[in-house]
Scaffold this motif. Structure first.
Motif, short mmCIF file in Angstrom:
data_model
loop_
_atom_site.label_atom_id
_atom_site.label_comp_id
_atom_site.label_asym_id
_atom_site.label_seq_id
_atom_site.Cartn_x
_atom_site.Cartn_y
_atom_site.Cartn_z
N ASN A 67 31.96 20.48 -28.52
CA ASN A 67 31.65 21.61 -29.38
C ASN A 67 30.15 21.70 -29.60
O ASN A 67 29.49 20.69 -29.86
CB ASN A 67 32.37 21.46 -30.72
N ARG A 68 29.62 22.90 -29.51
CA ARG A 68 28.17 23.08 -29.63
C ARG A 68 27.63 22.58 -30.96
O ARG A 68 26.61 21.89 -31.01
CB ARG A 68 27.83 24.57 -29.45
N GLU A 69 28.28 22.94 -32.06
CA GLU A 69 27.76 22.59 -33.38
C GLU A 69 27.84 21.08 -33.62
O GLU A 69 26.91 20.48 -34.17
CB GLU A 69 28.53 23.34 -34.49
N LEU A 70 28.94 20.47 -33.20
CA LEU A 70 29.09 19.03 -33.38
C LEU A 70 28.13 18.27 -32.48
O LEU A 70 27.62 17.20 -32.84
CB LEU A 70 30.53 18.61 -33.13
N SER A 112 34.32 29.46 -28.66
CA SER A 112 33.63 28.64 -27.65
C SER A 112 34.64 27.99 -26.73
O SER A 112 35.85 28.01 -26.98
CB SER A 112 32.76 27.59 -28.34
N ALA A 113 34.13 27.35 -25.65
CA ALA A 113 35.00 26.79 -24.62
C ALA A 113 35.87 25.66 -25.13
O ALA A 113 36.95 25.40 -24.58
CB ALA A 113 34.16 26.31 -23.44
N ASP A 114 35.45 24.97 -26.18
CA ASP A 114 36.25 23.87 -26.73
C ASP A 114 37.41 24.36 -27.58
O ASP A 114 38.26 23.57 -28.00
CB ASP A 114 35.36 22.95 -27.56
N CYS A 140 24.61 19.37 -25.83
CA CYS A 140 25.19 19.28 -24.49
C CYS A 140 26.70 19.41 -24.62
O CYS A 140 27.37 18.52 -25.15
CB CYS A 140 24.84 17.96 -23.81
N CYS A 141 27.24 20.52 -24.12
CA CYS A 141 28.69 20.76 -24.20
C CYS A 141 29.43 20.15 -23.02
O CYS A 141 30.67 20.13 -23.01
CB CYS A 141 28.96 22.25 -24.31
N LEU A 142 28.71 19.67 -22.01
CA LEU A 142 29.33 18.99 -20.88
C LEU A 142 29.71 17.57 -21.29
O LEU A 142 28.96 16.90 -22.00
CB LEU A 142 28.36 18.97 -19.70
N LYS A 143 30.86 17.10 -20.80
CA LYS A 143 31.30 15.73 -21.05
C LYS A 143 31.16 14.91 -19.76
O LYS A 143 31.87 15.18 -18.79
CB LYS A 143 32.76 15.70 -21.53
N PRO A 144 30.29 13.92 -19.74
CA PRO A 144 30.14 13.11 -18.54
C PRO A 144 31.18 11.99 -18.49
O PRO A 144 31.85 11.70 -19.49
CB PRO A 144 28.73 12.52 -18.72
N GLY A 145 31.31 11.37 -17.34
CA GLY A 145 32.11 10.15 -17.23
C GLY A 145 33.61 10.33 -17.28
O GLY A 145 34.34 9.36 -17.49
N ILE A 146 34.10 11.56 -17.08
CA ILE A 146 35.56 11.78 -17.06
C ILE A 146 36.05 11.61 -15.62
O ILE A 146 35.58 12.28 -14.71
CB ILE A 146 35.92 13.19 -17.58
#
Length: 701
Positions: A12-15, A72-74, A559-565
Motif C-alpha cells: 500500500n502506498r500510504e503504509l 489502489s492496486a493493493d 515502493c509498492c513493489l514487493k521483492p523476494g516473492i
C-alpha cells in the motif's frame, strides 16, 4: 499462470510511506551520529508527517466521505488505510517520544537544555517575565469562547493553549478560552548558557495577565492540522493567478484532519476544544513531550551548535569546469554530467548568468518548479530580459507549498519583461530544462541543461541530483520543440531524442523493461528513483524477474513493489538509502538497450507518468554514461546507509558483515576531494583516469 494483478503482490502506498518516515526516525535513533544530526532527523520526521496528514490523510478522508471504496492496486479501502495509518502512528509515537527524550538528555551533557518555565532558576524566570511583557504579550491573542464570543477560525498548523478559567468575582462561574501563539514568535525562547524554553510554558504562566480578573484552572497546548491540498477548477479559471491566490487563502480553511495536544490536558478540556473543530478521536495525538517536532529546526540551525552536526561538505568544481573562461566553448567540445552535491551546482547557475550577460545570446528558455526564495537564477533571467534578450520561463504555480513563492517570482519576471507561462491546463510541469540560443559565426548555436532536480542552489547542496549539460544538436533541437509545446498548442507533444510525459515516458520505460525480459538471465536493470507506484511498471518488472532478469531498485521512499516473492520477484532487490543527503536523482540502466543510461525528472508513479509534463533523457556520451553507471553500482554496494525492503513491506538495515564498510555519500565526497587534490599536482592523464573510475579496494565496480 500467476495473476500479477493479485492485490497481495502490492504494498500500500500510504503504509509504504510510513515505513519511509520510520527510516528517517531510525536515523534519529542512530547513536553513531552527532547529537544535533539526530535532532535534525526528528525535525525532518515531524515536517514529513505534517505534510502527510495535510495531503495524504486528508485525501483518504475525502475519498471515504464521497464513498470511494477502492483506490489502489493493493485494494485496501480508504477506511482500511486510515485505520492502519492511525494504529501505526499511535504506536510509533511512543518511539518518537523516547528518542526525543534520549537526545535531549545527551544534549544537556553538551550544555544545551530545553527546559519548561517551572524548571528554570528564579533569575531566569524574572528574565522570561520581562521577555513575555515586551515580546509576547503584544502579539499573542487571548480569545474568550462563549455565547457572545464564537469559536475562532484556526489556520492550518495553528498553535496555542486551551484554557479553563474561574471568575474571581464569581468563583462558581467557569469560562473557557484559547490563546493563539502566532508563528511570528519563536518556538523556543533562548536563555543564557544555551537554555531554550518552549514558548507555551511561558504563556501558560502568564495566562492570568491575558485574562484579567480570572484564575487559571487548567491549560493544555494544542496544534491543529487542516487539509492543505488546493483544488483548482482550471476549466473555469479565466485568471489562473487570481484563482491560485484564492486557493492559497482557502488552504488555511481546509477541513480539520488532526489535533495534537499535550498529555497534561484532561479529557474535559480536550472534548471542549474538539466539539468546535470536530476531529475524529483516533486523529487526536496526546504528547508527553512538547508539540511540533518540526519546530526543532530552530535549534538544529543555530550556528553555535554546528559542531554537533555532521561535518559540512564543500561541493567542488571538477575538470573541465574547475578553471573555465567560457562555458559555451567547453560545452561545444564535450557533454558534461554533474553529480550534486558532490560536484557544485555553481556551473549551472554560472551558465545562466553568463547567458544573461553575453551579448551574443538571443534567448533563454527555462522551466522553474521550486527555485527558492532568493534565487540568483531568477535574478539573472530578469536581468537578461531587461537587457533585451528573449526570456521565456515556465513557472509552475502548482508546485505544492511553493505556490506563493512562485507567484512572487512569476510577477517579478513579467515585470522585467519576460514571457511567463503559468502552467499547462490539467498538468503540472515538473521537467527541469534550460535552452540557451546564441549567435556564433553568423549562425545560431544552442546549449542545454537538463536536470533531475530543481533550479535551487540551496537544496542542490543537500539533495543528490544529476545535471546534464550539452550542445548536441539532437538534444537542443528536441528542447526547442519541447518549449514550443509549452508555449503553443500541440495535441501530439512528441519528441525525437528526448521522451516527454504524459505520452512518451511510460511506453518507453515499459519497452525498456520488456526488452531486458526478452534477454532472460542476460538482462540487467538498475533503477534509482524516489517512488515506485505505477501498477503497469511494477507488473512489467515482475515479468522481467520471472524471465530471470537481475533487477536492483534504489527507491528512497514509497515502493509498492514487493521483492523476494518466489516465482514473481525473487530476482528483484530493493534498497532505500538514507543519510547525510536526501537522495533525489532519477537514473536508469538497461544493459541491453543501445543507449543504456537514462536520467529523468520523473518517478515511476501515475502522477509523473500520466498527469505531469516530465522529461526522460538518454545519455549517449560514453564518459557520462560510465560515470552514472558507476554511481548506480556504488549505491547498490552501499552497506552503511541502505535498508533492504522485505516481501512483507518492512525494511531491514543492510549489514556489512565484516566486509569493507561502504557509505556511498562519504565515498563520493572522498572521491571528488581526491580528484580536486590531483588536479593541483598530478598530470592531466592521471586526473583523467581518476575522473573515469570509482574504486573499492582497488577493484572497479
Amino acid at each position: 499462470m500467476l495473476n500479477l494483478k493479485n492485490p497481495d503482490l502490492f504494498n500500500n502506498r500510504e503504509l509504504s510511506w510510513l515505513q519511509f518516515n520510520t527510516r528517517v526516525l531510525k536515523q534519529a535513533q542512530d547513536e553513531s551520529l552527532p547529537l544535533l544530526e539526530r535532532l535534525k532527523f526528528l525535525a525532518i520526521y515531524g515536517t514529513n508527517l505534517d505534510e502527510f496528514y495535510m495531503i495524504r490523510v486528508a485525501g483518504l478522508k475525502k475519498l471515504f466521505t464521497v464513498g470511494i471504496i477502492e483506490s489502489s492496486a493493493d485494494k485496501l479501502t480508504p477506511l482500511e488505510q486510515l485505520r492502519e495509518i492511525r494504529e501505526y502512528l499511535h504506536q510509533e509515537q511512543q518511539v518518537v517520544e523516547h528518542c526525543l527524550n534520549s537526545i535531549l538528555k545527551k544534549l544537556e551533557t553538551n550544555g544545551i537544555c530545553i527546559k519548561y518555565y517551572n524548571e528554570v532558576t528564579q533569575q531566569q524566570k524574572h528574565y522570561l517575565s520581562k521577555y513575555f511583557n515586551e515580546q509576547i504579550y503584544p502579539v499573542v491573542i487571548p480569545i474568550a469562547i462563549d455565547a457572545t464570543h464564537p469559536f475562532p477560525h484556526l489556520n492550518n498548523l495553528s498553535f496555542g493553549l486551551i484554557v479553563k478559567l474561574r471568575d474571581n468575582d464569581n468563583p462558581a462561574l467557569e469560562r473557557s478560552g484559547i490563546v493563539r501563539i502566532p508563528r511570528v514568535l519563536e518556538r523556543f525562547v533562548e536563555l543564557d548558557l544555551n537554555t531554550f524554553v518552549p514558548i507555551e510554558s511561558i504563556v501558560a504562566k502568564h495566562v492570568e495577565e491575558l485574562f484579567p480578573g480570572y484564575t487559571l484552572i487548567k491549560q493544555a497546548s494544542f496544534r491543529v492540522t487542516r487539509n492543505a491540498d488546493i483544488e483548482i477548477e482550471e476549466e473555469e479559471a479565466d485568471d489562473f493567478m487570481e484563482i491560485l491566490e484564492e486557493g492559497l487563502k482557502l488552504r488555511k480553511k481546509g477541513a480539520m484532519v488532526r489535533l495534537e495536544v499535550e498529555s497534561d490536558g484532561d479529557e474535559e478540556l480536550i472534548n471542549f476544544f474538539n466539539r468546535h473543530i470536530n476531529v475524529y478521536r483516533d486523529d487526536i495525538f496526546r504528547f508527553h513531550t512538547f508539540i511540533n517536532l518540526s519546530s526543532l529546526w530552530q535549534i538544529v540551525t543555530n550556528k553555535k551548535f554546528a559542531h554537533l552536526l555532521v561535518e559540512p561538505y564543500q561541493p567542488r568544481n571538477l575538470p573541465p569546469l574547475d578553471n573555465i573562461e567560457n562555458i559555451f566553448s567547453t560545452l561545444e567540445k564535450q557533454d558534461i554530467v554533474l553529480m550534486h552535491p558532490y560536484e557544485s551546482f555553481d556551473p549551472v547557475v554560472q551558465l545562466i548568468q553568463a547567458a544573461a550577460k553575453d551579448p551574443d545570446v538571443v534567448s533563454i528558455k527555462m522551466t522553474l518548479y521550486r527555485s527558492g526564495t532568493d534565487s540568483p537564477i531568477v535574478k539573472a533571467l530578469m536581468g537578461a530580459s531587461e537587457s533585451g534578450k528573449q526570456v521565456t520561463v515556465m513557472v509552475e504555480l502548482k508546485a505544492r507549498f511553493d505556490e506563493e513563492n512562485n507567484l512572487i517570482w512569476a510577477k517579478a519576471l513579467e515585470k522585467a519583461g519576460a514571457h511567463v507561462i503559468y502552467g499547462i491546463k490539467g498538468f503540472k510541469v515538473h521537467a527541469k530544462a534550460t535552452l540557451i540560443t546564441r549567435k556564433k559565426g553568423g549562425k545560431l548555436k544552442q546549449y542545454a541543461h537538463i536536470g533531475t532536480g530543481n533550479y535551487n542552489p540551496s537544496t542542490a547542496k543537500i539533495y543528490t541530483d544529476m545535471s546534464y549539460l550539452t550542445s548536441k544538436d539532437d538534444i537542443t533541437n528536441d528542447l526547442t520543440r519541447f518549449f514550443h509545446f509549452l508555449t503553443g498548442f500541440s495535441k501530439k507533444g512528441k519528441l525525437n531524442e528526448l521522451y516527454m510525459s504524459p505520452s512518451q515516458i511510460k511506453p518507453k520505460i515499459l519497452s525498456l523493461i520488456q526488452n531486458e525480459a526478452r534477454k532472460g538471465v542476460n538482462g540487467r536493470i538498475i533503477a534509482k528513483l524516489n517512488s515506485l507506484v505505477d501498477d503497469d511498471v511494477i507488473r512489467a518488472l515482475y515479468k522481467a524477474s520471472q524471465a530471470g532478469v537481475k533487477i536492483d531498485l534504489i527507491v528512497r521512499g514509497v515502493c509498492c513493489l514487493k521483492p523476494g516473492i518466489e516465482g514473481v520477484s525473487e530476482n528483484i532487490r530493493v534498497i532505500s538509502i538514507l543519510g547525510k543527503y536526501l537522495e533525489h536523482s532519477r537514473a536508469f540502466y538497461f544493459k541491453n538497450d543501445e543507449t543504456g543510461i537514462y536520467i529523468s525528472s520523473a518517478d515511476w508513479m501515475p502522477r509523473n507518468l500520466t498527469r505531469r509534463i516530465e522529461l526522460l533523457t538518454a545519455i549517449k556520451d560514453q564518459k557520462a554514461k560510465n560515470k552514472i553507471l558507476q554511481v548506480l553500482k556504488l549505491q547498490c554496494a552501499d552497506n552503511s546507509l541502505a535498508h533492504e525492503l522485505q516481501s512483507d513491506g518492512s525494511y531491514i538495515k543492510v549489514k556489512s558483515d565484516g566486509v569493507k564498510n561502504i557509505n556511498n555519500h562519504k565515498y563520493l565526497e572522498d572521491y571528488v576531494n581526491k580528484i580536486t587534490k590531483a588536479t593541483k599536482k598530478e598530470s592531466a592523464s592521471v586526473v583523467e583516469q581518476l575522473l573515469g573510475n570509482l574504486f573499492i579496494e582497488g577493484e572497479e565496480l
